[in-house]
Scaffold this active site. Sequence first.
Site: not given
Lengths: 81, 336, 474
Positions: C323, C326-328, C474
């Site tokens: 996760s 996933w944000h960057g 994102f």
Amino acid sequence: MKTQLQIIEELNEIFTEVIDEGEVSLTPETTANDVDGWDSLNHIQIIYAVEKKYGFKFTLPEIQNLKNIGDLVNLIIEKSR
Amino acid sequence: MNKNAVKILTAVLILGVLGYFFYEKSKDKDSVVSSAVSSGEKAGDSTSSGINLSDYDKIPREELYADNDLAKKTLDELKQRYKTDFEQLVKEMKATGAKLVFCWITTEPTIPMQRVGKEFISNLCKTNGVDFIDFVPLISNKKPEEITFMPVDGHFNENGARILTNEMAKYVKKYDNVKTTATYTERPKVFGDQDPNQNTITDGGKNLPYKLVTNSQGLRMDYDLTFPKTKQRILYIGDSALFFPFLDNNKTGSGQLQAMFPNKEVINAAKIGYSVDDYLSLWNDKLKYTEPDIIFLQSSGDDIADLYFTHRIKYSRKADEIKPTETELSLYKTLK
Amino acid sequence: MLFSSFSFFIFFPIVFILYWALKANRKWQNMLLLVSSYVFYGWWDWRFCFLLLFSSTFGFFVTKLLSETDSDKKRRLYMNLSIVVHIGILCYYKYFNFFISSFTDFAKNLGFNVDYTPLQIALPLAISFFTFHILGYTYDVYQRKYPASNNYFEFIAHIAFFPQLVAGPIERANHLLPQFANKRQFSWIKMEDGLMQMLWGFFKKIVIADTLATQVNYAFAHYQDLHPITLIIAVIMFTFQMYCDFSGYSDIALGCARLLGFELLQNFNYPFFSTSVSEFWRKWHMSLSNWIQDYLFTPISFNKRAWGKFGIFYAALVSFTISGLWHGANWTFIIWGAVHGIAIGYELLTKKKRKGWAKKYNPIAYSIGSGILVFIFWSFTQLIFRATSVDHFYGILKQIVTAKWVFQPEVNSVYLLYIVGLLLFEWFQRSKPYALQIINWPYYIKWAICALIIITIFSSKNLNNQTEFLYFQF
């Protein structure tokens, strides 16, 4: 072939041991909300203990579709056939 | 029925308050509401014959240096205006006995605006007996990213400011003994055009946050000037090149110079978008009363081009009084 | 198109009027939503519309094929194909340069001479969101939770549905898709409710988040010159900037969807009143945490059930690290995710013990104490989240620990009052789905409050230099 009642008794033992928060008494209508400390994590531990006891494996959709103890008992009967 | 009437009255009252608020906002030049309104008006009402100055977009400065008669005529007019204001300013500054140092600062020395500007302004300095200091050789061999905020913004960063300051320090040492003879019995409370007593973090919409501190006299410095003065005073007057946006006070050129010379008082009165007409009126209205001994006057080719009315009506301190001349208007119409 | 941009203020009323004018014909309404969603997305860069179209079309047909076969082998094959394609696209656009440059850095450390110029890849907006949306749908059908969709247009319209497209909430097909298949009812109460939620979102974004942003950006840019107190205040401000920015966005999305007769998933539920990190995650970006729980944590922990307690810890660590990624494409996000994974793992394993502790103390004091601890932990991880690189994070942390304490903050600490005000209002309204839900209040009070909020928004200087919503990246 075990009866529903026998299985529930056996499950009672497993639940009491895994959850470890005092005596549990299950009925076919019992849901996760009715038992203190029965959460999604214990759930997986319980399932694992059941698998070990009866010697078969569940799939993830099977256990996700369970609504109450009755469902679990039926699933166990079906699987042990 | 009665209850509904009260409801409608309340709604009308609240809508009225909102309506009044938006009406007031649409008159405020800086608000989003007014820019939305004016862009809407422009789209719907382009054939209107009436002239509303705020309708004029900023034209590209390069157009003034295009190779056609109208552009040349306009540019000559602007040069003439520059010359008049410049000579007046120099005369009045010199009359106080202060030492005037002219600073030629640009990061784009090769573009037409600066080439034309340099020739014109350096000649003006020569005929008026003003030191013309060219900073370009000091910075032209540096990469833009080293001395400015490029690629985000072309203004000087801390390094760029340091290079300028080191050079200016030489002149400060050289003119260590200069002393103005002017003194005033009455003076205004505010000397600069910044809002007084600011201590705000701002980023100018470029995500380059910096802290803008001004004293109670509207100058970009950390303390107030007192009179009679006890230390030699150095004045910065110019546009954004000496205002140093995106730098905290202590990192600006004036802040760095102040740190080098604790026994002198460095006054920063530069302001973004100003040109020679503003330097002149600011000097006469307020700045001369600070009694500076050394004056760093900064200007460049921009200041000639920026005398064009579309720039003046946005940035000049006397923006309300700006009216385009016939020549300016006719050039504007060919570009529109 | 930005929700808070001038173009959206023109776009949305047009869509709104056309949409309800077509009330009699559901198909036309859906078609309008499809077209306007693609306009909304294409406003920013029209070329990526094709990517969105491809992803949703591919997701639709693979899932359809999957549902039409009974062979477990084939079903698994289609599932894997879908994962490979969708994650492949995501990796190409979002992580390609990151993976390669991390690899070359590693190789250089080992003494190899590798040269690599990063490719110029523009990151398509919303890609992380719609990829997760589609993957969740395919996995649910694979698990036979519900049947695959048979209506192609409804399906691609629901993926592209503009209120939720760019930054969530990450919808579930079985929640949003039926709403496309059913008639939407127009009701004045819903309109008022939707408008209020949008207004509240704009207020949080423009008035609070953007104001805090300037202070935060200043402190994070000039951290070397600042004192610990200033930096700590800035980190707290960022925690709330992030919250107001993202929950504000979600409120606008939910309100906007409600004006069109849709209900999106609730994304925030007053997270700052949480007494554990797990609870915080159940109330923060809920659509993402639920996604992670359903599609990562549960399958992984089920898979590793033989590992006992360690399996749970492992599942938490892995799913939160993913996760984070996933944000960057940045090590800071990976560390951020892993730290949360460890915290969640710890909480899951010590649940019983903590229950025992709670009994020993005064329950209110215990709640407040744990709430503060959770807040400190969360803010600390937000510092990792905000830092632009691991070195940046380390530099700030070092400054906080080693620099001299000067009790005069360099940022404008008056804005902390915004935070206090916000928290008080939220506490008062915490039983409502969003804090400005005051439709039951007397009309003169609620209208006056709304008018006041509109005036505050339009008086804000932030409106002149709008910043993007943080979650767009994102």
